[in-house]
Design a protein around this motif. Sequence first.
Motif, PDB file in Angstrom:
ATOM      1  N   LYS A 107       0.811  -1.215   0.000  1.00 19.53           N
ATOM      2  CA  LYS A 107       0.000   0.000   0.000  1.00 19.53           C
ATOM      3  C   LYS A 107       0.843   1.263   0.000  1.00 19.53           C
ATOM      4  O   LYS A 107       0.434   2.294  -0.520  1.00 19.53           O
ATOM      5  CB  LYS A 107      -0.931  -0.008   1.215  1.00 19.53           C
ATOM      6  N   LYS A 108       2.037   1.189   0.599  1.00 15.87           N
ATOM      7  CA  LYS A 108       2.881   2.378   0.676  1.00 15.87           C
ATOM      8  C   LYS A 108       3.562   2.674  -0.660  1.00 15.87           C
ATOM      9  O   LYS A 108       3.682   3.827  -1.069  1.00 15.87           O
ATOM     10  CB  LYS A 108       3.926   2.216   1.782  1.00 15.87           C
ATOM     11  N   CYS A 109       4.046   1.629  -1.324  1.00 16.50           N
ATOM     12  CA  CYS A 109       4.715   1.824  -2.616  1.00 16.50           C
ATOM     13  C   CYS A 109       3.721   1.816  -3.768  1.00 16.50           C
ATOM     14  O   CYS A 109       4.097   2.145  -4.898  1.00 16.50           O
ATOM     15  CB  CYS A 109       5.759   0.729  -2.834  1.00 16.50           C
ATOM     16  N   GLN A 110       2.475   1.396  -3.485  1.00 19.54           N
ATOM     17  CA  GLN A 110       1.453   1.291  -4.521  1.00 19.54           C
ATOM     18  C   GLN A 110       1.939   0.433  -5.690  1.00 19.54           C
ATOM     19  O   GLN A 110       1.836   0.799  -6.863  1.00 19.54           O
ATOM     20  CB  GLN A 110       1.045   2.684  -5.013  1.00 19.54           C
ATOM     21  N   ASN A 111       2.483  -0.713  -5.306  1.00 20.02           N
ATOM     22  CA  ASN A 111       3.033  -1.616  -6.310  1.00 20.02           C
ATOM     23  C   ASN A 111       3.034  -3.030  -5.730  1.00 20.02           C
ATOM     24  O   ASN A 111       3.090  -3.204  -4.512  1.00 20.02           O
ATOM     25  CB  ASN A 111       4.466  -1.202  -6.670  1.00 20.02           C
ATOM     26  N   TYR A 112       2.953  -4.027  -6.587  1.00 19.09           N
ATOM     27  CA  TYR A 112       3.085  -5.403  -6.121  1.00 19.09           C
ATOM     28  C   TYR A 112       4.530  -5.684  -5.737  1.00 19.09           C
ATOM     29  O   TYR A 112       5.464  -5.175  -6.359  1.00 19.09           O
ATOM     30  CB  TYR A 112       2.637  -6.385  -7.197  1.00 19.09           C
ATOM     31  N   LYS A 113       4.682  -6.499  -4.707  1.00 15.44           N
ATOM     32  CA  LYS A 113       6.018  -6.904  -4.274  1.00 15.44           C
ATOM     33  C   LYS A 113       6.410  -8.200  -4.968  1.00 15.44           C
ATOM     34  O   LYS A 113       5.640  -9.160  -4.944  1.00 15.44           O
ATOM     35  CB  LYS A 113       6.058  -7.104  -2.751  1.00 15.44           C
ATOM     36  N   PRO A 114       7.605  -8.246  -5.571  1.00 16.94           N
ATOM     37  CA  PRO A 114       8.060  -9.511  -6.148  1.00 16.94           C
ATOM     38  C   PRO A 114       8.278 -10.569  -5.059  1.00 16.94           C
ATOM     39  O   PRO A 114       8.318 -10.249  -3.863  1.00 16.94           O
ATOM     40  CB  PRO A 114       9.389  -9.136  -6.811  1.00 16.94           C
ATOM     41  N   GLU A 115       8.405 -11.804  -5.473  1.00 19.36           N
ATOM     42  CA  GLU A 115       8.690 -12.880  -4.537  1.00 19.36           C
ATOM     43  C   GLU A 115       9.952 -12.554  -3.733  1.00 19.36           C
ATOM     44  O   GLU A 115      10.892 -11.958  -4.249  1.00 19.36           O
ATOM     45  CB  GLU A 115       8.880 -14.201  -5.288  1.00 19.36           C
ATOM     46  N   ARG A 116       9.937 -12.874  -2.448  1.00 14.96           N
ATOM     47  CA  ARG A 116      11.063 -12.705  -1.520  1.00 14.96           C
ATOM     48  C   ARG A 116      11.293 -11.249  -1.123  1.00 14.96           C
ATOM     49  O   ARG A 116      12.273 -10.945  -0.433  1.00 14.96           O
ATOM     50  CB  ARG A 116      12.351 -13.287  -2.104  1.00 14.96           C
ATOM     51  N   SER A 117      10.429 -10.342  -1.564  1.00 14.82           N
ATOM     52  CA  SER A 117      10.590  -8.919  -1.248  1.00 14.82           C
ATOM     53  C   SER A 117       9.760  -8.541  -0.028  1.00 14.82           C
ATOM     54  O   SER A 117       8.723  -9.151   0.249  1.00 14.82           O
ATOM     55  CB  SER A 117      10.184  -8.046  -2.439  1.00 14.82           C
ATOM     56  N   HIS A 118      10.225  -7.508   0.674  1.00 17.45           N
ATOM     57  CA  HIS A 118       9.508  -6.989   1.840  1.00 17.45           C
ATOM     58  C   HIS A 118       9.666  -5.474   1.870  1.00 17.45           C
ATOM     59  O   HIS A 118      10.637  -4.929   1.333  1.00 17.45           O
ATOM     60  CB  HIS A 118      10.055  -7.587   3.141  1.00 17.45           C
ATOM     61  N   HIS A 119       8.722  -4.817   2.519  1.00 21.41           N
ATOM     62  CA  HIS A 119       8.825  -3.369   2.678  1.00 21.41           C
ATOM     63  C   HIS A 119       9.598  -3.058   3.954  1.00 21.41           C
ATOM     64  O   HIS A 119       9.245  -3.540   5.038  1.00 21.41           O
ATOM     65  CB  HIS A 119       7.441  -2.719   2.743  1.00 21.41           C
ATOM     66  N   CYS A 120      10.659  -2.267   3.840  1.00 21.14           N
ATOM     67  CA  CYS A 120      11.475  -1.893   4.997  1.00 21.14           C
ATOM     68  C   CYS A 120      10.939  -0.601   5.600  1.00 21.14           C
ATOM     69  O   CYS A 120      10.781   0.399   4.900  1.00 21.14           O
ATOM     70  CB  CYS A 120      12.929  -1.717   4.585  1.00 21.14           C
ATOM     71  N   LYS A 121      10.684  -0.636   6.890  1.00 21.17           N
ATOM     72  CA  LYS A 121      10.118   0.535   7.556  1.00 21.17           C
ATOM     73  C   LYS A 121      11.136   1.653   7.695  1.00 21.17           C
ATOM     74  O   LYS A 121      10.770   2.824   7.822  1.00 21.17           O
ATOM     75  CB  LYS A 121       9.575   0.146   8.929  1.00 21.17           C
ATOM     76  N   SER A 122      12.443   1.326   7.681  1.00 19.57           N
ATOM     77  CA  SER A 122      13.483   2.344   7.831  1.00 19.57           C
ATOM     78  C   SER A 122      13.868   2.955   6.486  1.00 19.57           C
ATOM     79  O   SER A 122      14.029   4.166   6.360  1.00 19.57           O
ATOM     80  CB  SER A 122      14.733   1.745   8.500  1.00 19.57           C
TER      81      SER A 122
END
Length: 379
Positions: free
Chosen positions: A81-96
Amino acid sequence: MAVKLKWPWLGIAIPTFLISFIGYGAHYFILSNFLSVSKQILFELALSMIWVSYYLAIYTNPGRPLANYQPNPGIWPNFCKKCQNYKPERSHHCKSCNQCVLMMDHHCPWTMNCVGFENYPYFLRFLFWVILTTSILFYIQVKRIFFIWQQRNLPGYMFKKSELVFLTILSPLNFFILLTIAILLLRCLFNQILNGRSQIESWDIERLESLFDSGRLIQKLIDNTWRIYPEARSPQHERDAKKILTQRSTRFEELVNFPYSNNPYNNAILYLGPIHLWLWPFGTPKEDGNSFPKNDISKYEVDSPLEDIILSLPWPPDGGKTKTVSNHSNSMMETHNEGGEQIVRNRIAQKISESTTREKWYNEWGESLDDFGVDVDME
């Protein structure tokens, strides 16, 4: 457990101070007293490689997903929701870092940056050069201490007091750095090169093992199998599912496959690039980090035994979303009639479910997803 600093800039300041204090202090006050010029130059070259690798690990972006990335078949669709994009496999959103990171390993406080697909080689080379340089220095320090001890009956003016002081201070400090970085490098090599997985994925495997041992994983795997491969839900596979649920001899490895694990050499090529570039300061992987080759076990065939179909589930096989407990089993709910009134006692089941969500689970190191820097709200 992951280190959390009150002031993030200390993550850069502390290593910078230690590299400078140990490296240049040892050179000026110890090595220059007896090493040849050529050996001093070699020591400085190794020290320079630490700086180059550290700089690149800090300032190289760990990798962003392609713009307007669309998930490939065979992986869980995961929208950020933050990047407004699908995350590829093995990817995560970093809070920092405030971005989705390709093949995120962890957010490193000592680089103030994530360790991901595109800067993992720099991070690993940094660890390698630290270990090589501190190993050489420790060997020289031990030899020098032994030599001075043998000459302890000589007059004191034969040795500089500054050398004795810095040998006393830097030898244990240097050995401490060597030991801690060696442990970190071994953990990285064990996870990424030997087993082909990031620290987050190793954490996920431990989480799945704990759910399996407690009997709360198999039903979820079967549910996901019918969900992902509805055409595989034949009468025979239904009978096989009941058999798997009731038999006690099933092992974790028979139902859970980490799809990205290949042999160590192929893993190293994938994550570090060609072998001739492993020690090259600017060597990077050839792949783009948005998709990864999978092992043969992860191939799906509808006519395969049910165990093989379960092994082909996308990673993580339980879906990796919020609740990791499936409440299909009636054993988790106690129901009986008392005075004509039905009483449903499911509070314990609810508490178990809440305490074993993926976001709140801790491994034996006391690490949660949050400790790796993952924005759990975006998972």
